[in-house]
Design a protein around this motif. Structure first.
Motif, PDB file in Angstrom:
ATOM      1  N   ARG A 230       0.857  -1.197   0.000  1.00 34.16           N
ATOM      2  CA  ARG A 230       0.000   0.000   0.000  1.00 34.16           C
ATOM      3  C   ARG A 230       0.886   1.237   0.000  1.00 34.16           C
ATOM      4  NH1 ARG A 230      -5.065  -0.330  -1.501  1.00 34.16           N
ATOM      5  NH2 ARG A 230      -6.013  -2.254  -0.772  1.00 34.16           N
ATOM      6  N   GLU A 232       0.166   4.296  -0.633  1.00 34.78           N
ATOM      7  CA  GLU A 232      -0.388   5.503  -0.010  1.00 34.78           C
ATOM      8  C   GLU A 232      -0.132   5.496   1.494  1.00 34.78           C
ATOM      9  OE1 GLU A 232      -3.538   3.788  -2.856  1.00 34.78           O
ATOM     10  OE2 GLU A 232      -2.374   3.037  -1.170  1.00 34.78           O
ATOM     11  N   TYR A 244       5.719  10.015  -3.343  1.00 34.12           N
ATOM     12  CA  TYR A 244       4.824   9.184  -4.153  1.00 34.12           C
ATOM     13  C   TYR A 244       3.861  10.110  -4.881  1.00 34.12           C
ATOM     14  CZ  TYR A 244       0.870   6.070  -5.140  1.00 34.12           C
ATOM     15  OH  TYR A 244      -0.151   5.401  -5.744  1.00 34.12           O
ATOM     16  N   PRO A 250       4.444   5.633 -11.303  1.00 34.79           N
ATOM     17  CA  PRO A 250       3.673   4.679 -10.521  1.00 34.79           C
ATOM     18  C   PRO A 250       4.350   4.167  -9.257  1.00 34.79           C
ATOM     19  CG  PRO A 250       4.433   3.685 -12.558  1.00 34.79           C
ATOM     20  CD  PRO A 250       4.751   5.130 -12.647  1.00 34.79           C
ATOM     21  N   ARG A 297       1.531  -4.814   4.490  1.00 34.46           N
ATOM     22  CA  ARG A 297       0.993  -5.918   3.736  1.00 34.46           C
ATOM     23  C   ARG A 297      -0.499  -6.058   3.940  1.00 34.46           C
ATOM     24  NH1 ARG A 297       4.028 -11.573   3.866  1.00 34.46           N
ATOM     25  NH2 ARG A 297       2.705 -12.592   2.356  1.00 34.46           N
TER      26      ARG A 297
ATOM     27  N   SER B 214     -10.156   1.608  -4.653  1.00 30.52           N
ATOM     28  CA  SER B 214      -8.911   1.752  -3.917  1.00 30.52           C
ATOM     29  C   SER B 214      -8.707   0.593  -2.962  1.00 30.52           C
ATOM     30  CB  SER B 214      -8.881   3.084  -3.196  1.00 30.52           C
ATOM     31  OG  SER B 214      -9.221   2.947  -1.871  1.00 30.52           O
ATOM     32  N   GLU B 215      -9.808  -0.019  -2.486  1.00 30.33           N
ATOM     33  CA  GLU B 215      -9.634  -1.191  -1.633  1.00 30.33           C
ATOM     34  C   GLU B 215      -9.177  -2.405  -2.412  1.00 30.33           C
ATOM     35  OE1 GLU B 215     -13.301  -1.813   0.403  1.00 30.33           O
ATOM     36  OE2 GLU B 215     -13.068   0.049   1.537  1.00 30.33           O
ATOM     37  N   THR B 216      -9.512  -2.432  -3.687  1.00 29.78           N
ATOM     38  CA  THR B 216      -9.138  -3.598  -4.493  1.00 29.78           C
ATOM     39  C   THR B 216      -7.942  -3.314  -5.379  1.00 29.78           C
ATOM     40  OG1 THR B 216     -10.804  -2.905  -6.078  1.00 29.78           O
ATOM     41  CG2 THR B 216     -11.430  -4.593  -4.501  1.00 29.78           C
ATOM     42  N   TRP B 217      -7.067  -2.425  -4.947  1.00 29.02           N
ATOM     43  CA  TRP B 217      -5.778  -2.217  -5.597  1.00 29.02           C
ATOM     44  C   TRP B 217      -5.885  -1.651  -7.005  1.00 29.02           C
ATOM     45  CZ3 TRP B 217      -1.689  -2.685  -2.498  1.00 29.02           C
ATOM     46  CH2 TRP B 217      -1.745  -3.593  -1.436  1.00 29.02           C
ATOM     47  N   VAL B 219      -6.237   1.611  -7.563  1.00 30.90           N
ATOM     48  CA  VAL B 219      -5.865   3.022  -7.530  1.00 30.90           C
ATOM     49  C   VAL B 219      -4.378   3.212  -7.257  1.00 30.90           C
ATOM     50  CG1 VAL B 219      -6.154   5.143  -6.184  1.00 30.90           C
ATOM     51  CG2 VAL B 219      -8.130   3.866  -6.910  1.00 30.90           C
ATOM     52  N   THR B 220      -3.798   2.326  -6.457  1.00 30.04           N
ATOM     53  CA  THR B 220      -2.391   2.494  -6.091  1.00 30.04           C
ATOM     54  C   THR B 220      -1.502   2.446  -7.318  1.00 30.04           C
ATOM     55  OG1 THR B 220      -2.939   1.243  -4.127  1.00 30.04           O
ATOM     56  CG2 THR B 220      -0.629   1.657  -4.521  1.00 30.04           C
ATOM     57  N   GLY B 221      -0.660   3.441  -7.466  1.00 26.07           N
ATOM     58  CA  GLY B 221       0.289   3.448  -8.570  1.00 26.07           C
ATOM     59  C   GLY B 221      -0.297   3.947  -9.877  1.00 26.07           C
ATOM     60  N   LEU B 310     -16.546  -8.332  -0.476  1.00 27.22           N
ATOM     61  CA  LEU B 310     -15.132  -8.321  -0.825  1.00 27.22           C
ATOM     62  C   LEU B 310     -14.379  -9.369  -0.033  1.00 27.22           C
ATOM     63  CD1 LEU B 310     -13.916  -4.658  -1.196  1.00 27.22           C
ATOM     64  CD2 LEU B 310     -14.003  -6.447  -2.901  1.00 27.22           C
ATOM     65  N   ARG B 311     -14.715  -9.446   1.227  1.00 27.63           N
ATOM     66  CA  ARG B 311     -13.983 -10.387   2.063  1.00 27.63           C
ATOM     67  C   ARG B 311     -14.232 -11.810   1.619  1.00 27.63           C
ATOM     68  NH1 ARG B 311     -15.515  -9.862   7.809  1.00 27.63           N
ATOM     69  NH2 ARG B 311     -15.961  -7.735   7.205  1.00 27.63           N
ATOM     70  N   GLU B 317      -4.388 -12.704   0.992  1.00 25.57           N
ATOM     71  CA  GLU B 317      -3.161 -13.496   1.148  1.00 25.57           C
ATOM     72  C   GLU B 317      -2.440 -13.191   2.435  1.00 25.57           C
ATOM     73  OE1 GLU B 317      -1.722 -15.452  -2.658  1.00 25.57           O
ATOM     74  OE2 GLU B 317      -0.479 -13.766  -2.088  1.00 25.57           O
ATOM     75  N   ALA B 318      -2.475 -11.956   2.848  1.00 25.86           N
ATOM     76  CA  ALA B 318      -1.717 -11.590   4.039  1.00 25.86           C
ATOM     77  C   ALA B 318      -2.247 -12.312   5.251  1.00 25.86           C
ATOM     78  CB  ALA B 318      -1.791 -10.088   4.259  1.00 25.86           C
ATOM     79  N   LEU B 355      -5.309  -8.999  -5.459  1.00 24.50           N
ATOM     80  CA  LEU B 355      -3.994  -8.460  -5.785  1.00 24.50           C
ATOM     81  C   LEU B 355      -4.144  -7.362  -6.826  1.00 24.50           C
ATOM     82  CD1 LEU B 355      -1.932 -11.730  -6.218  1.00 24.50           C
ATOM     83  CD2 LEU B 355      -1.821 -10.145  -4.319  1.00 24.50           C
ATOM     84  N   PRO B 356      -3.166  -6.478  -6.910  1.00 23.47           N
ATOM     85  CA  PRO B 356      -3.202  -5.492  -7.982  1.00 23.47           C
ATOM     86  C   PRO B 356      -3.135  -6.188  -9.332  1.00 23.47           C
ATOM     87  CG  PRO B 356      -1.290  -5.139  -6.571  1.00 23.47           C
ATOM     88  CD  PRO B 356      -2.018  -6.306  -6.036  1.00 23.47           C
ATOM     89  N   CYS B 358      -1.425  -5.811 -11.881  1.00 25.00           N
ATOM     90  CA  CYS B 358      -0.104  -6.120 -12.436  1.00 25.00           C
ATOM     91  C   CYS B 358       0.452  -7.406 -11.891  1.00 25.00           C
ATOM     92  CB  CYS B 358       0.872  -4.968 -12.172  1.00 25.00           C
ATOM     93  SG  CYS B 358       0.978  -4.477 -10.469  1.00 25.00           S
ATOM     94  N   MET B 359       0.006  -7.829 -10.709  1.00 28.01           N
ATOM     95  CA  MET B 359       0.493  -9.090 -10.166  1.00 28.01           C
ATOM     96  C   MET B 359      -0.315 -10.267 -10.689  1.00 28.01           C
ATOM     97  SD  MET B 359       1.350  -8.186  -6.231  1.00 28.01           S
ATOM     98  CE  MET B 359       2.251  -9.642  -5.801  1.00 28.01           C
TER      99      MET B 359
END
Lengths: 300, 416
Positions: A230, A232, A244, A250, A297, B214-217, B219-221, B310-311, B317-318, B355-356, B358-359
């Motif tokens: 994460r 952010e 960031y 990215p 994580r 954003s919760e499901t990856w 938005v990040t990156g 979602l859950r 994985e974590a 997972l995002p 890209c993974m």
């Protein structure tokens, strides 16, 4: 994962009062971990004795201990530094018995040393080494470009000859002052060997080339922590080190102070480390960042 | 024009200077030859102006007192930009102070005019970010006709040089501002009645979809704006699926009067994938066999129960790392909710990991593991290996001939 938004209508151009706490954008729930103090050497020893298969069970303790590392992260990463130099160089410490029962996991069978749970078990791979050397004599670039097969020289574009060799697969920039830059090697020894080969080529072309002041200027490594991160959240807690900007790039740019390394951290878990002068700095930087990344994580 | 220090007469070189005054004007006169060395200093300059000599502007005190023309222009541009963006007046002062501070730095002081233009935008952007005013870099670059690369370089430089603490772009505020700029809230010649939507409902649903993303990856990156566009599109369609299911993304953007960012297509697909997976967890939706078009009708329901869905839909994985027992507990806990009674009877295929994207995609090319070469760096280098890189004399002659021919070829048309 509670609901974090309470929508109130506000005018379009006046977002003045922040409805959402600006410090917690979507989805970043960080659970601060309790800080435990670690006594220095005893824990280092016992963890060197523990088996790699037990790593999963020790992820728990590692997570807790990493909190203490996290607490000291801003100032100096000394604990992991100390530890890591021990794993790299020698095996058992003098005066310690191999059968050192761990107070943390009484069920752990003790077997001889393998990388301990404190370390991540992941070793960054070196991808590129940049080195410089002084050939010690003035060079005529036109002659070199004419008489060497693997050289290109375009004085209007760049004032140096670009030479490549196949083994080790590298590229060199050779300047008329006699200085040379060698890039593309995957290890320090390969870089040195490649630089020597370039010097030998220049010698055979008729110049009195020497091999002075070989120095490694930069090392780039990369690795994969295999879990998503994460970004952010990371930029919130490590604001003074991280940058960031998803609109621009990215990845998150983390400027570690000790050792002085720049890390590019991506959401997929891949990490690029650059700016090192010696290999140990890359390893140390990764060992410093790994507990921080593990802290991000979990999504809640 | 040089003369010595003030202590010598420029004419005769005599060191005897007398302070004399001619009526009201004070004068410094040489005692020997009587020449007037200096009189009535009107200006204050650096120590050795002396003898009414010419002094360059950069050496005179005038320069440090005044603001240079280039800086003045920059400050004016900052104020203009703040007014165009309709920012509060406090922002203006902050942005101006940042510009002044940045201008002191030698690296930015001597930069090209183009960079100083971009610096104006950077200062305004930093001010807005610090007050949580959602302003994207794209907007500023469009207003300044600036190149995003130059903007990004200058922005990162100024943040480092001034040691600024710039908070992240506030996504929620950006959603509200962006959605409010849509032209969908009133009927007009281009927007028929069935496309008009209530602003409050649309903004709130878009916010929920963006939070889901954003919760499901998703938005990040990634750049934030295409995600918001995609979420707004889906939200708008789902509020009145009747007339809007057939409307495409590009048509939606035209109706709303915004640019269509290219990544928005992908974001729509990714969001729909997530929604379809969530729909698979609801018994009454599973029997409907939804696809990417029909799931839009049920977005309202899905968003209402999104936490639980979602859950269940995705394995985290974590949390698996905690231990096997806990993982089984997870499954039980998720299955205990009233909505999910039939869940326990599902086949044993485990849910996909969250997972995002890209993974989740397979790697494009296999990462080569480097051969474990035992290179010491001091090995002998065989002559034959080096010889392969040198041209034979024959090759050299051929090459020279070819070069001469090509040069003659290029020069011939010029002379003829």
């Amino acid at each position: 994962m509670g609901r974090k938004l309470h929508c109130k209508g506000q005018g379009a151009m006046t977002p003045g009062i922040p409805i959402f706490s600006p410090m917690m954008p979507y989805g970043t729930g960080l659970t601060p971990q309790p800080v435990q103090s670690t006594s220095s050497l005893s824990i280092l020893e016992e963890q060197q004795r523990q088996q790699q298969q037990q790593q999963q069970q020790q992820q728990q303790q590692a997570a807790q201990q990493s909190a203490s590392q996290q607490a000291t992260q801003g100032t100096s990463g000394q604990t992991p530094q100390l530890f890591h130099s021990q794993t790299l160089t020698t095996a058992p410490l003098p005066g310690t018995t191999p059968l050192y029962p761990s107070p943390m996991t009484p069920m752990t069978p003790i077997t001889p040393a393998t990388p301990a749970s404190e370390s991540s078990g992941i070793v960054p791979q070196l991808q590129n080494i940049v080195s410089t050397v002084n050939l010690g004599c003035k060079l005529d670039l036109k002659t070199i470009a004419l008489r060497a097969r693997n050289a290109e020289y375009n004085p209007k574009r760049f004032a140096a000859v670009i030479m490549r060799i196949r083994e080790p697969r590298t590229t060199a920039l050779i300047f008329s002052s006699g200085k040379m830059v060698c890039t593309g090697a995957k290890s320090e020894e390969q870089s040195r060997l490649a630089a020597r080969k370039y010097a030998r080529v220049v010698q055979k072309l008729g110049f009195p080339a020497k091999f002075l002041d070989f120095k490694i200027q930069n090392m780039v490594g990369s690795c994969d922590v295999k879990f998503p991160i994460r970004l952010e959240g990371l930029v919130l807690t490590h604001q003074q080190f991280s940058s960031y900007e998803p609109e621009l790039f990215p990845g998150l740019i983390y400027r570690m102070i000790k050792p002085r390394i720049v890390l590019l951290i991506f959401v997929s878990g891949k990490v690029v480390l650059t700016g090192a002068k010696v290999r140990a700095e890359i390893y140390e930087a990764f060992e410093n960042i790994y507990p921080i990344l593990k802290g991000f994580r979990k999504t809640t | 024009m040089s003369g010595g220090g003030r202590s010598r007469c420029p004419d005769c070189g005599c060191a005897e200077l007398v302070e004399d005054s001619h009526y009201a004007q004070s004068q410094l006169v040489c005692a020997d030859c009587g020449c007037v060395v200096s009189e009535g200093l009107l200006t204050t300059t650096f120590a050795d102006e002396g003898h009414l000599q010419e002094v360059t502007y950069s050496r005179s005190t005038g320069e440090s007192e005044q603001v240079s023309r280039s800086q003045q222009r920059g400050l004016r541009r900052v104020r203009d930009l703040c007014r165009v963006l309709q920012l509060p007046s406090t922002f203006e002062d902050t942005a101006v102070s940042y510009y002044q501070r940045a201008f002191q730095h030698p690296g930015l002081h001597a930069a090209r005019l183009q960079k100083k233009e971009v610096l104006v935008g950077c200062c305004v952007l930093v001010t807005c970010r610090q007050h949580n005013w959602p302003l994207t870099m794209g907007t500023i670059c469009a207003l300044l006709y600036a190149n995003l690369e130059l903007f990004s370089g200058t922005y990162l430089q100024i943040v480092k040089v001034l040691g600024l603490d710039v908070p992240a772009l506030s996504l929620a505020d950006l959603v509200k501002t962006y959605c409010s700029s849509f032209k969908l809230f009133q009927a007009s010649p281009s927007v028929s009645v069935k496309f008009v939507e209530d602003k409050e409902k649309m903004v709130s649903r878009t916010l929920q979809l963006v939070e889901l993303a954003s919760e499901t990856w998703l938005v990040t990156g990634r750049h934030p704006v295409p995600v918001i566009t995609a979420a707004a599109y889906l939200a708008w369609r789902s509020l009145q699926p009747g007339g809007r299911l057939t409307c495409s993304l590009s048509r939606f953007c035209k109706l709303a009067g915004v640019d269509l960012p290219h990544p928005a297509y992908l974001r729509v697909q990714e969001l729909l994938d997530i929604l379809l997976r969530m729909a698979g967890q609801l018994a009454w939706l599973r029997i409907l066999n939804l696809d990417k078009q029909t799931v839009v009708k049920h977005i309202g329901d899905l968003l209402q129960h999104r936490c639980i869905l979602l859950r269940q839909a995705f394995r985290d994985e974590a949390e698996e790392e905690e231990g096997d027992e806990q993982q089984q507990e997870e499954g039980e806990e998720a299955g205990s909710s009233t909505l999910e009674m039939p869940e326990k009877k599902r086949p044993a295929s485990s849910p996909p990991p969250l997972l995002p994207p890209c993974m989740l995609r397979p790697p494009k090319r296999p990462c080569p593991t480097p051969a474990d070469s035992r290179v010491t760096g001091e090995e002998d280098i065989s002559d034959s290996e080096i010889e392969q890189y040198l041209r034979t004399p024959r090759e050299i002659k051929d090459f020279q001939r070819a070069q001469a021919a090509s040069q003659a070829g290029t020069s011939a048309p010029i002379t003829s």
